[in-house]
Design a protein around this motif. Structure first.
Motif, PDB file in Angstrom:
ATOM      1  N   SER A  23      -6.955 -17.694   3.815  1.00 57.99           N
ATOM      2  CA  SER A  23      -5.524 -17.384   3.846  1.00 57.99           C
ATOM      3  C   SER A  23      -5.418 -15.923   3.440  1.00 57.99           C
ATOM      4  O   SER A  23      -5.792 -15.565   2.325  1.00 57.99           O
ATOM      5  CB  SER A  23      -4.774 -18.279   2.856  1.00 57.99           C
ATOM      6  N   ARG A  24      -4.949 -15.057   4.327  1.00 60.31           N
ATOM      7  CA  ARG A  24      -5.133 -13.634   4.083  1.00 60.31           C
ATOM      8  C   ARG A  24      -3.950 -12.779   4.507  1.00 60.31           C
ATOM      9  O   ARG A  24      -3.072 -13.215   5.262  1.00 60.31           O
ATOM     10  CB  ARG A  24      -6.367 -13.145   4.852  1.00 60.31           C
ATOM     11  N   ASP A  25      -3.974 -11.561   4.010  1.00 58.91           N
ATOM     12  CA  ASP A  25      -3.047 -10.513   4.434  1.00 58.91           C
ATOM     13  C   ASP A  25      -3.913  -9.315   4.792  1.00 58.91           C
ATOM     14  O   ASP A  25      -4.932  -9.067   4.131  1.00 58.91           O
ATOM     15  CB  ASP A  25      -2.092 -10.169   3.287  1.00 58.91           C
ATOM     16  N   ILE A  26      -3.549  -8.587   5.848  1.00 60.67           N
ATOM     17  CA  ILE A  26      -4.331  -7.418   6.244  1.00 60.67           C
ATOM     18  C   ILE A  26      -3.400  -6.245   6.498  1.00 60.67           C
ATOM     19  O   ILE A  26      -2.223  -6.421   6.806  1.00 60.67           O
ATOM     20  CB  ILE A  26      -5.180  -7.688   7.513  1.00 60.67           C
ATOM     21  N   ASP A  27      -3.949  -5.025   6.350  1.00 57.53           N
ATOM     22  CA  ASP A  27      -3.164  -3.833   6.664  1.00 57.53           C
ATOM     23  C   ASP A  27      -4.117  -2.678   6.930  1.00 57.53           C
ATOM     24  O   ASP A  27      -5.261  -2.665   6.443  1.00 57.53           O
ATOM     25  CB  ASP A  27      -2.217  -3.483   5.510  1.00 57.53           C
ATOM     26  N   TYR A  28      -3.638  -1.715   7.701  1.00 63.91           N
ATOM     27  CA  TYR A  28      -4.401  -0.513   8.011  1.00 63.91           C
ATOM     28  C   TYR A  28      -3.492   0.663   7.719  1.00 63.91           C
ATOM     29  O   TYR A  28      -2.463   0.840   8.370  1.00 63.91           O
ATOM     30  CB  TYR A  28      -4.831  -0.518   9.485  1.00 63.91           C
ATOM     31  N   VAL A  29      -3.840   1.439   6.696  1.00 62.76           N
ATOM     32  CA  VAL A  29      -2.992   2.542   6.247  1.00 62.76           C
ATOM     33  C   VAL A  29      -3.858   3.764   5.955  1.00 62.76           C
ATOM     34  O   VAL A  29      -4.846   3.667   5.213  1.00 62.76           O
ATOM     35  CB  VAL A  29      -2.206   2.157   4.969  1.00 62.76           C
ATOM     36  N   ASP A  30      -3.504   4.899   6.536  1.00 60.17           N
ATOM     37  CA  ASP A  30      -4.199   6.167   6.268  1.00 60.17           C
ATOM     38  C   ASP A  30      -5.711   6.063   6.482  1.00 60.17           C
ATOM     39  O   ASP A  30      -6.507   6.606   5.697  1.00 60.17           O
ATOM     40  CB  ASP A  30      -3.916   6.647   4.840  1.00 60.17           C
ATOM     41  N   GLY A  31      -6.110   5.343   7.521  1.00 60.79           N
ATOM     42  CA  GLY A  31      -7.532   5.255   7.844  1.00 60.79           C
ATOM     43  C   GLY A  31      -8.309   4.255   7.018  1.00 60.79           C
ATOM     44  O   GLY A  31      -9.525   4.155   7.154  1.00 60.79           O
ATOM     45  N   ARG A  32      -7.617   3.504   6.147  1.00 63.94           N
ATOM     46  CA  ARG A  32      -8.289   2.484   5.339  1.00 63.94           C
ATOM     47  C   ARG A  32      -7.809   1.103   5.762  1.00 63.94           C
ATOM     48  O   ARG A  32      -6.618   0.911   6.050  1.00 63.94           O
ATOM     49  CB  ARG A  32      -8.005   2.696   3.846  1.00 63.94           C
ATOM     50  N   PHE A  33      -8.739   0.148   5.746  1.00 63.03           N
ATOM     51  CA  PHE A  33      -8.399  -1.231   6.117  1.00 63.03           C
ATOM     52  C   PHE A  33      -8.485  -2.104   4.876  1.00 63.03           C
ATOM     53  O   PHE A  33      -9.469  -2.054   4.128  1.00 63.03           O
ATOM     54  CB  PHE A  33      -9.359  -1.751   7.189  1.00 63.03           C
ATOM     55  N   TYR A  34      -7.432  -2.919   4.672  1.00 64.49           N
ATOM     56  CA  TYR A  34      -7.350  -3.781   3.499  1.00 64.49           C
ATOM     57  C   TYR A  34      -7.229  -5.234   3.936  1.00 64.49           C
ATOM     58  O   TYR A  34      -6.493  -5.548   4.874  1.00 64.49           O
ATOM     59  CB  TYR A  34      -6.120  -3.434   2.655  1.00 64.49           C
ATOM     60  N   ILE A  44       0.850  -1.187   0.000  1.00 65.55           N
ATOM     61  CA  ILE A  44       0.000   0.000   0.000  1.00 65.55           C
ATOM     62  C   ILE A  44       0.888   1.240   0.000  1.00 65.55           C
ATOM     63  O   ILE A  44       1.743   1.404   0.883  1.00 65.55           O
ATOM     64  CB  ILE A  44      -0.902   0.043   1.253  1.00 65.55           C
ATOM     65  N   THR A  45       0.710   2.106  -0.980  1.00 65.99           N
ATOM     66  CA  THR A  45       1.432   3.379  -1.005  1.00 65.99           C
ATOM     67  C   THR A  45       0.409   4.488  -0.760  1.00 65.99           C
ATOM     68  O   THR A  45      -0.757   4.228  -0.473  1.00 65.99           O
ATOM     69  CB  THR A  45       2.129   3.605  -2.361  1.00 65.99           C
ATOM     70  N   GLY A  46       0.819   5.733  -0.909  1.00 64.25           N
ATOM     71  CA  GLY A  46      -0.103   6.836  -0.708  1.00 64.25           C
ATOM     72  C   GLY A  46      -1.217   6.888  -1.726  1.00 64.25           C
ATOM     73  O   GLY A  46      -2.263   7.488  -1.479  1.00 64.25           O
ATOM     74  N   ARG A  47      -1.024   6.236  -2.890  1.00 68.90           N
ATOM     75  CA  ARG A  47      -2.050   6.321  -3.922  1.00 68.90           C
ATOM     76  C   ARG A  47      -2.543   4.990  -4.452  1.00 68.90           C
ATOM     77  O   ARG A  47      -3.610   4.922  -5.067  1.00 68.90           O
ATOM     78  CB  ARG A  47      -1.539   7.157  -5.099  1.00 68.90           C
TER      79      ARG A  47
END
Length: 553
Positions: free
Chosen positions: A520-531, A184-187
Motif C-alpha cells: 500500500s503505497r504513495d509515490i511522487d517525482y519531484v525535482d529529479g528525485r523519486f519517492y 515534498i517541499t524544496g527541502r
C-alpha cells in the motif's frame, strides 16, 4: 455489443447507464442509460473502481462496461472525502438493450446534456507483494541520513539511480495503523505514520526537524499542502469505541512549527466527527463530517462557515479540494428521488457556484480531478461505471468512451473521494493505466473534450506503467519494479505525433525487492528525485517495517 457513445439514443436527455464492476484490475464499465444532466460520463474507469449510484451522461450514445469489484465496501454512509454519496436523482431510464446478459443503455441527446455511459469495470490489483524482505536496520529517521549503513547502493550498476536514503516505520499496534499522506517541499519530505509526523532532508535523509508525536493516532490528513507549505493533521480524541477524529493541528512542513489547533464539534443529529475528511483549497481548510462540512481559515484557524443540509434533504457526504472545492451530497435518501449531487463551492464563502444532479442509481465514487472536473461513478449494483468530465458550469462535457480495462489505483477498500493514485489529468487529457493481464500494460490518453482515446503508450518493461503527474507537455509515469529488476521513472510527450517513453531514472536492481514490496503505497517525482512510501503499517513485531525510500542521481 453495447452501443458506443454517440450512437442514436432512445433515452431522454439526462439519463445514463449502469456499469459493471470489473475484476480487481480495472474499473467498472459503463453500460446502461439513465437520465442525466448535461455531462458525459459512463465510461470505463481506470481500474476496478467503486460502483456508484448514478452517473452523468455523456453525449448521448454511450455504452456500458461491467465495472471491477467495488474497491470500497458497499453500503454505509459516506464521510466527507471518504465515502460516496449513495443517493441518486430520479431519472427516466429508457431504451435499455440486453446484450450478453448485460443491460446497456441506448442513449441520445444534445451535446450539453449527456447521459452517462455504463461500462464494465475491472478490479484493481495490489501494487506490489507482501514480501518481507525489508533491510535490517536501515535507519529509523533519527540520524543516519545518507550514510547508507546497509549498503543499499552496493553493486549499483552504471546508469542506475542511487538510493538517497531509506527509512523504517515506527512501531505500530498489532492490528496495524495508517501512514497517510506524503508531502515534498524544496527541502523536506514529510510523512505521517501512526501517531508520528517525521521529516527528512530530501537530499540526504537527515531529520529536518524533530519527530512530532501526537497523543493519539493520526486519523486524517490534508492530501494537499498549501502554497506556503502548510498542512493540517487530525488525531483521535482517545482510544475507546466512542473516540472521535476531531482534534486538528496545523503545521509548517519546512520547520515543523505547530500553528493553530482546534477541536471539531459534532453537527446536528447523526452528523458526527467520529470520522472526518480534510482538504485544502487556497486558504480554506474543509473538514468533512458525516453529513456536513466545516470550513476554517487555514492561516488562522478561524471558522468561516458550515456546508450543511440544503434543498430536498441533500446532505454533504464528501469533499474534494485542490485548485477547486467540490462537495458530493446524498439527496432524498430512501425516497423515490434518491440521488447524488455535485457542487462547486466558493472556498471563501461556501456558496455553490453550480449544482449537478446525478441520475438515480449512480454514485460518485471518486474525483479524478477537480480542475477540470472529472468524476468516476458506479451504479447501485456495482456492475457498471462511468467517467464524466464536466464543463465550468457543471454540465456534462464528455463521457469516456473506451472498452479498455483500467486500473487507476484506488485501493481495494479505499473509499477516499480523491484516493485514486494512478491517474493523471491535465487541461485537455485524462491518463489512465490499463490493467495488465500478461505482459506490459498501457497508459491510455483520453480527450476530455470528446471522451475518445487519443493515443496509447506501452510500458517499456513487462511490469505495469502508471501515471504520476502531467503538465508542461509531458506525462511522468512510474514503471513498477520486478522482484529482480528496479522500476523506472519515465517521461512521455503529450503533444505531437510521437508518444514514446524517455527514461528519467532507472531504479537500482539492488533494492528491487524492497521497492516491489510496498503493498500500500504513495509515490511522487519531484525535482529529479523519486519517492515511494507506505500508507499502511501491518504492525508486525517480527521485523522492522519500511516507511520510505528516496532515489536520485
Amino acid at each position: 455489443m453495447a452501443p458506443q457513445p454517440g450512437a442514436a439514443p432512445s433515452q431522454p436527455p439526462g439519463s445514463f447507464g449502469p456499469q459493471v464492476p470489473p475484476p480487481p484490475a480495472g474499473p467498472p464499465q459503463a453500460g446502461y442509460g439513465y437520465p442525466q444532466q448535461s455531462g458525459l460520463y459512463a465510461q470505463p474507469g481506470p481500474y476496478g473502481q467503486q460502483p456508484g449510484p448514478y452517473a452523468q451522461q455523456p453525449p448521448y450514445g454511450g455504452y456500458g462496461y461491467p465495472p471491477p469489484p467495488p474497491q470500497s465496501p458497499p453500503g454505509g454512509s459516506r464521510n466527507p472525502f471518504k465515502g460516496k454519496p449513495a443517493l441518486v436523482i430520479a431519472a427516466a431510464v429508457a431504451g435499455l438493450l440486453v446484450v450478453g446478459g448485460t443491460v446497456w443503455a441506448v442513449t441520445s441527446g444534445g451535446d450539453d446534456d449527456k447521459k452517462p455511459v455504463a461500462q464494465k469495470s475491472d478490479d484493481p490489483k495490489p501494487s506490489g507483494s507482501d514480501a518481507t524482505d525489508d533491510p535490517v536496520n536501515p535507519g529509523d529517521g533519527s540520524g543516519d541520513g545518507g550514510k547508507d549503513p546497509e549498503n543499499l547502493n552496493e553493486g549499483r550498476k552504471s546508469g542506475e539511480a542511487k538510493v538517497l536514503w531509506y527509512k523504517e516505520a515506527p512501531d505500530a499496534p498489532g492490528a496495524g495503523a495508517d501512514a497517510p499522506g506524503m508531502w515534498i517541499t524544496g527541502r523536506t519530505a514529510v510523512k505521517a505514520a501512526y501517531k508520528e509526523l517525521v521529516a527528512y532532508n530530501v537530499g540526504n535523509g537527515n531529520p529536518t526537524w524533530p519527530t512530532i508525536t501526537f497523543p493519539q493516532k493520526i486519523c486524517a490528513v490534508t492530501p494537499q499542502k498549501s502554497a506556503d507549505d502548510k498542512i493540517v493533521v487530525a488525531y483521535m480524541s482517545g482510544v475507546s469505541d466512542s473516540a472521535k477524529c476531531n482534534h486538528l493541528q496545523q503545521l509548517d512542513l519546512n520547520t515543523g512549527a505547530k500553528g493553530w489547533a482546534a477541536t471539531v464539534a459534532d453537527g446536528d443529529l447523526f452528523d458526527s466527527a467520529l470520522s472526518i475528511g480534510l482538504t485544502i483549497t487556497g486558504k480554506t481548510l474543509m473538514v468533512g463530517r458525516s453529513q456536513s462540512g466545516v470550513a476554517y481559515d487555514l492561516g488562522t484557524g478561524k471558522q468561516l462557515y458550515e456546508k450543511k443540509k440544503y434543498g430536498a434533504a441533500c446532505f454533504p457526504s464528501a469533499f474534494a479540494g485542490g485548485s477547486r472545492l467540490l462537495v458530493v451530497s446524498s439527496c432524498g435518501a430512501g425516497s423515490a428521488t434518491e440521488h447524488d449531487e455535485v457542487q462547486e463551492l466558493d472556498p471563501a464563502t461556501g456558496k455553490a457556484r453550480w449544482t449537478k444532479a446525478i441520475p438515480k442509481g449512480w454514485t460518485v465514487s471518486h474525483v479524478y480531478s477537480v480542475d477540470p472536473v472529472v468524476l468516476y461513478m458506479t451504479d447501485s449494483d456495482d456492475k457498471h461505471w462511468n467517467i464524466s468530465t464536466l464543463k465550468s458550469d457543471g454540465s456534462v462535457r464528455s463521457q469516456v468512451d473506451s472498452k479498455a480495462s483500467f486500473a487507476p489505483g484506488c485501493g481495494t477498500f479505499n473509499d477516499d473521494l480523491q484516493g485514486c493514485e494512478d491517474v493523471a489529468v491535465d487541461a485537455t487529457t485524462l491518463y489512465l493505466p490499463t490493467a495488465a493481464t500478461t505482459g506490459p500494460n498501457q497508459i491510455v490518453a483520453i480527450d476530455l473534450a470528446t471522451g475518445k482515446e487519443k493515443w496509447r503508450v506501452k510500458s517499456p518493461a513487462d511490469e505495469s506503467m502508471l501515471p504520476v503527474k502531467a503538465g508542461g507537455g509531458k506525462l511522468i509515469a512510474y514503471v513498477e519494479a520486478a522482484y529482480d529488476a528496479g522500476g523506472q521513472v519515465v517521461s512521455v510527450p503529450t503533444t505531437g505525433s510521437s508518444h514514446t517513453t524517455t527514461k528519467l531514472l532507472q531504479l537500482p536492481a539492488g533494492t528491487a525487492r524492497i521497492e516491489s514490496s510496498f503493498f500500500s503505497r504513495d509515490i511522487d517525482y519531484v525535482d529529479g528525485r523519486f519517492y515511494i512510501s507506505s500508507t499502511r503499517l501491518n504492525g508486525n513485531d517480527d521485523t522492522k517495517e519500511k516507511l520510505m525510500l528516496a532515489y536520485g542521481k
